[in-house]
Write a protein that holds these residues in place. Sequence first.
Motif, PDB file in Angstrom:
ATOM      1  N   GLY A   6       0.793  -1.221   0.000  1.00  0.00           N
ATOM      2  CA  GLY A   6       0.000   0.000   0.000  1.00  0.00           C
ATOM      3  C   GLY A   6       0.826   1.271   0.000  1.00  0.00           C
ATOM      4  O   GLY A   6       0.284   2.373  -0.193  1.00  0.00           O
ATOM      5  N   PHE A   7       2.128   1.161   0.186  1.00  0.00           N
ATOM      6  CA  PHE A   7       3.001   2.337   0.185  1.00  0.00           C
ATOM      7  C   PHE A   7       3.352   2.749  -1.238  1.00  0.00           C
ATOM      8  O   PHE A   7       3.496   1.901  -2.119  1.00  0.00           O
ATOM      9  N   ASP A   8       3.508   4.042  -1.434  1.00  0.00           N
ATOM     10  CA  ASP A   8       3.850   4.554  -2.764  1.00  0.00           C
ATOM     11  C   ASP A   8       5.306   4.323  -3.122  1.00  0.00           C
ATOM     12  O   ASP A   8       5.657   4.287  -4.306  1.00  0.00           O
ATOM     13  N   SER A   9       6.161   4.217  -2.107  1.00  0.00           N
ATOM     14  CA  SER A   9       7.588   4.027  -2.385  1.00  0.00           C
ATOM     15  C   SER A   9       8.239   3.184  -1.306  1.00  0.00           C
ATOM     16  O   SER A   9       7.730   3.057  -0.186  1.00  0.00           O
ATOM     17  N   PHE A  10       9.384   2.614  -1.659  1.00  0.00           N
ATOM     18  CA  PHE A  10      10.158   1.817  -0.712  1.00  0.00           C
ATOM     19  C   PHE A  10      10.618   2.684   0.454  1.00  0.00           C
ATOM     20  O   PHE A  10      10.603   2.249   1.613  1.00  0.00           O
TER      21      PHE A  10
END
Length: 323
Positions: free
Chosen positions: A264-268
Amino acid sequence: MQLPASFKIYLDKIDASLLATVEDSFPSGLREPMRYVLQMPGKKIRPLMALFSSLAVGGTVEQALPAATAVELFHDFTLIHDDIMDEDEMRRGFSTVHVKYDEGTAILTGDLLIGIAYRELVRSPAHAISEITAIFTEALIKVCEGQALDKEFENRQNVSAEEYIDMIGKKTGWLIMIACSIGSICGGGSREQTEALRSYGYDLGLGFQIQDDLLDFIADEDKLGKQVGSDFRMDKKTYVALKYAELVQSDASLQKKYPAKPSGFDSFGEFQNALHELGLVQQIQREADQYIAQALKALESVQPLTEDNLLYQITRFLQKRQY
């Protein structure tokens, strides 16, 4: 962080034994990729543990060297095939075999390594061959089961931490466990000593793998030798991902702030920050340390935990490593 300089004499023996398995008579399509794999930089933890287990029970390096070589060939076989399935492009800072050559060559090279591993194994002391061959064969089955579960988890919505521990036990735990137990048997260890070293290896393997999962999220990429965050990008159900989901789903207030799962996160980078904010980095490291503490308790029944205990030295190295 480097292995102790005193290990060099053992590493040199292992490297020489490994390279001696590459026959000039092999077709170049096998000989070259096999040499490529065996000359990659690596810590050779598993074969070292086989040698050190023999020494721990009063045996010699020479008694355990063929089995130690077999264990490392087995390990490299699993890495080559895992890299194909996981579509990894780097291993130990080098292109993976299927990238440097092609997928068919990589599969065949892996097959060759496991075949040669058995040939090395049966060069062990006569008293040990029957028992260690049975252990080695069972480990091959367990590792395949573990990899099958790993792939199965990719297509399942929910995987429990308990299931994950079972999976890494079959993959990482079993391979380190057999390195220790086979080394003990080759060195003439008693049933009690071998069982203690078997327990030591298994628990150390669990702690090692949990820590390895964590390092994929927090390690220095140059030192790790592969891209950090590959597990995140592949949405793999590692221990880190499962513990994150377990924590967030158990607390309604956290659900308002964080996605339910790592995907669900946009980036690492955002996920890395969340791991630190939630205290999961420290928690997961503590859990890895608990398994390692159990391993050391088993080891202590064979040898005192002093600085001249080579298995104790290697355990401390693994616990403190940052890549």
